[in-house]
Design a protein around this motif. Sequence first.
Motif, PDB file in Angstrom:
ATOM      1  N   UNK A   1      -3.317   2.422   1.268  1.00 56.23           N
ATOM      2  CA  UNK A   1      -3.469   1.015   0.944  1.00 56.23           C
ATOM      3  C   UNK A   1      -3.368   0.110   2.174  1.00 56.23           C
ATOM      4  N   UNK A   2      -3.232   0.708   3.359  1.00 60.28           N
ATOM      5  CA  UNK A   2      -3.130  -0.098   4.567  1.00 60.28           C
ATOM      6  C   UNK A   2      -4.437  -0.859   4.771  1.00 60.28           C
ATOM      7  N   UNK A   3      -4.332  -2.161   4.962  1.00 57.53           N
ATOM      8  CA  UNK A   3      -5.510  -2.989   5.142  1.00 57.53           C
ATOM      9  C   UNK A   3      -6.124  -3.470   3.851  1.00 57.53           C
ATOM     10  N   UNK A   4      -5.619  -2.962   2.728  1.00 60.85           N
ATOM     11  CA  UNK A   4      -6.115  -3.400   1.432  1.00 60.85           C
ATOM     12  C   UNK A   4      -5.278  -4.581   0.950  1.00 60.85           C
ATOM     13  N   UNK A   5      -5.736  -5.183  -0.131  1.00 59.80           N
ATOM     14  CA  UNK A   5      -4.949  -6.243  -0.763  1.00 59.80           C
ATOM     15  C   UNK A   5      -3.995  -5.672  -1.801  1.00 59.80           C
ATOM     16  N   UNK A   6      -3.941  -4.371  -1.896  1.00 65.60           N
ATOM     17  CA  UNK A   6      -3.007  -3.733  -2.812  1.00 65.60           C
ATOM     18  C   UNK A   6      -3.723  -2.888  -3.840  1.00 65.60           C
ATOM     19  N   UNK A   7      -2.954  -2.223  -4.712  1.00 65.60           N
ATOM     20  CA  UNK A   7      -3.555  -1.353  -5.722  1.00 65.60           C
ATOM     21  C   UNK A   7      -4.422  -2.141  -6.700  1.00 65.60           C
ATOM     22  N   UNK A   8      -5.436  -1.471  -7.229  1.00 63.06           N
ATOM     23  CA  UNK A   8      -6.338  -2.099  -8.188  1.00 63.06           C
ATOM     24  C   UNK A   8      -5.637  -2.232  -9.529  1.00 63.06           C
ATOM     25  N   UNK A   9      -5.886  -3.344 -10.197  1.00 69.49           N
ATOM     26  CA  UNK A   9      -5.309  -3.544 -11.523  1.00 69.49           C
ATOM     27  C   UNK A   9      -6.226  -2.900 -12.543  1.00 69.49           C
ATOM     28  N   UNK A  10      -5.664  -2.007 -13.366  1.00 75.47           N
ATOM     29  CA  UNK A  10      -6.483  -1.275 -14.317  1.00 75.47           C
ATOM     30  C   UNK A  10      -6.014  -1.342 -15.742  1.00 75.47           C
ATOM     31  N   UNK A  11      -5.333  -2.390 -16.139  1.00 79.38           N
ATOM     32  CA  UNK A  11      -5.099  -2.578 -17.560  1.00 79.38           C
ATOM     33  C   UNK A  11      -3.674  -2.602 -18.042  1.00 79.38           C
ATOM     34  N   UNK A  12      -2.863  -1.612 -17.706  1.00 80.97           N
ATOM     35  CA  UNK A  12      -1.525  -1.556 -18.285  1.00 80.97           C
ATOM     36  C   UNK A  12      -0.486  -1.356 -17.197  1.00 80.97           C
ATOM     37  N   UNK A  13       0.771  -1.473 -17.591  1.00 83.10           N
ATOM     38  CA  UNK A  13       1.861  -1.232 -16.656  1.00 83.10           C
ATOM     39  C   UNK A  13       1.883  -2.220 -15.517  1.00 83.10           C
ATOM     40  N   UNK A  14       1.793  -3.515 -15.832  1.00 87.37           N
ATOM     41  CA  UNK A  14       1.621  -4.500 -14.776  1.00 87.37           C
ATOM     42  C   UNK A  14       2.286  -5.825 -15.140  1.00 87.37           C
ATOM     43  N   UNK A  15       2.849  -6.479 -14.141  1.00 89.96           N
ATOM     44  CA  UNK A  15       3.336  -7.851 -14.270  1.00 89.96           C
ATOM     45  C   UNK A  15       2.458  -8.752 -13.416  1.00 89.96           C
ATOM     46  N   UNK A  16       2.116  -9.932 -13.930  1.00 91.91           N
ATOM     47  CA  UNK A  16       1.378 -10.929 -13.156  1.00 91.91           C
ATOM     48  C   UNK A  16       2.234 -12.184 -13.026  1.00 91.91           C
ATOM     49  N   UNK A  17       2.192 -12.811 -11.866  1.00 91.86           N
ATOM     50  CA  UNK A  17       2.823 -14.123 -11.731  1.00 91.86           C
ATOM     51  C   UNK A  17       2.069 -15.115 -12.598  1.00 91.86           C
ATOM     52  N   UNK A  18       2.787 -16.067 -13.148  1.00 92.67           N
ATOM     53  CA  UNK A  18       2.127 -17.034 -14.026  1.00 92.67           C
ATOM     54  C   UNK A  18       1.095 -17.866 -13.275  1.00 92.67           C
ATOM     55  N   UNK A  19       1.345 -18.160 -12.002  1.00 88.68           N
ATOM     56  CA  UNK A  19       0.362 -18.918 -11.224  1.00 88.68           C
ATOM     57  C   UNK A  19      -0.953 -18.162 -11.112  1.00 88.68           C
ATOM     58  N   UNK A  20      -0.867 -16.845 -11.059  1.00 94.12           N
ATOM     59  CA  UNK A  20      -2.077 -16.019 -10.990  1.00 94.12           C
ATOM     60  C   UNK A  20      -2.867 -16.149 -12.284  1.00 94.12           C
ATOM     61  N   UNK A  21      -2.180 -15.993 -13.411  1.00 91.78           N
ATOM     62  CA  UNK A  21      -2.845 -16.054 -14.711  1.00 91.78           C
ATOM     63  C   UNK A  21      -3.362 -17.459 -14.999  1.00 91.78           C
ATOM     64  N   UNK A  22      -2.725 -18.477 -14.434  1.00 93.15           N
ATOM     65  CA  UNK A  22      -3.169 -19.853 -14.666  1.00 93.15           C
ATOM     66  C   UNK A  22      -4.306 -20.269 -13.744  1.00 93.15           C
ATOM     67  N   UNK A  23      -4.813 -19.338 -12.914  1.00 94.24           N
ATOM     68  CA  UNK A  23      -6.033 -19.591 -12.165  1.00 94.24           C
ATOM     69  C   UNK A  23      -5.872 -20.108 -10.753  1.00 94.24           C
TER      70      UNK A  23
END
Length: 203
Positions: free
Chosen positions: A1-23
């Motif tokens: 993941x070096x140089x990446x923006x992080x692991x890909x989001x694929x549906x489950x097992x995840x927390x999102x910051x509310x600012x992210x979900x609010x756009x």
Amino acid sequence: MVGFQGPLYGGTGCFHRRKVIYGLSPDDNGITRKLSKEALLQTFGRSMEFTKSAAKILSGIKTSSIGPKIISSYIETAYQVAGCDYEYGSSWGREGIQLLSGLCKSLFVVRVNKVGWMYGSTTEDVLTGHTIHGRGWKSTFCSPNPPAFHGCAPPGGPATMIQQKRWATGLLEILFTPKNPFILTLNGKLQFRQCLAYTCVTL
């Protein structure tokens, strides 16, 4: 993941910051003025409790701890927001508020591109994930002990084939939308190597 923006989001097992979900993107500093009640309801839905909470998060105001007296009202609000029809008539999954300073009485200085999960694909989770990365956010692995989530897999061969077909169709759809990884790299903040990772997944 070096140089990446992080692991890909694929549906489950995840927390999102509310600012992210609010756009919002990481560069957005929040609201400088109070947003009108009508604009809040149009964007975040018809729950006043939820829209007030969203406005506080977007403006960077720290929420105070809640007492036992108002927990019951929060539970009622959670049931309302979790309802299947809550998003109708709001900006969930589509364009949100796009107000610029000086155009109306109460405005966001920042632009809210999309609110919530991204619709328009049967793999809305991947579309949501790479749209979030396209705004410039980064993701990271978090492995708490005990595990925060437990998932389940399709019970047999036919169900697995149906799921694989749905995934293949949805991932191919993403390549033919304005949100495909190459466009998000050129017009957004999706890094090139992250773009290649998403392209590998969608192909």
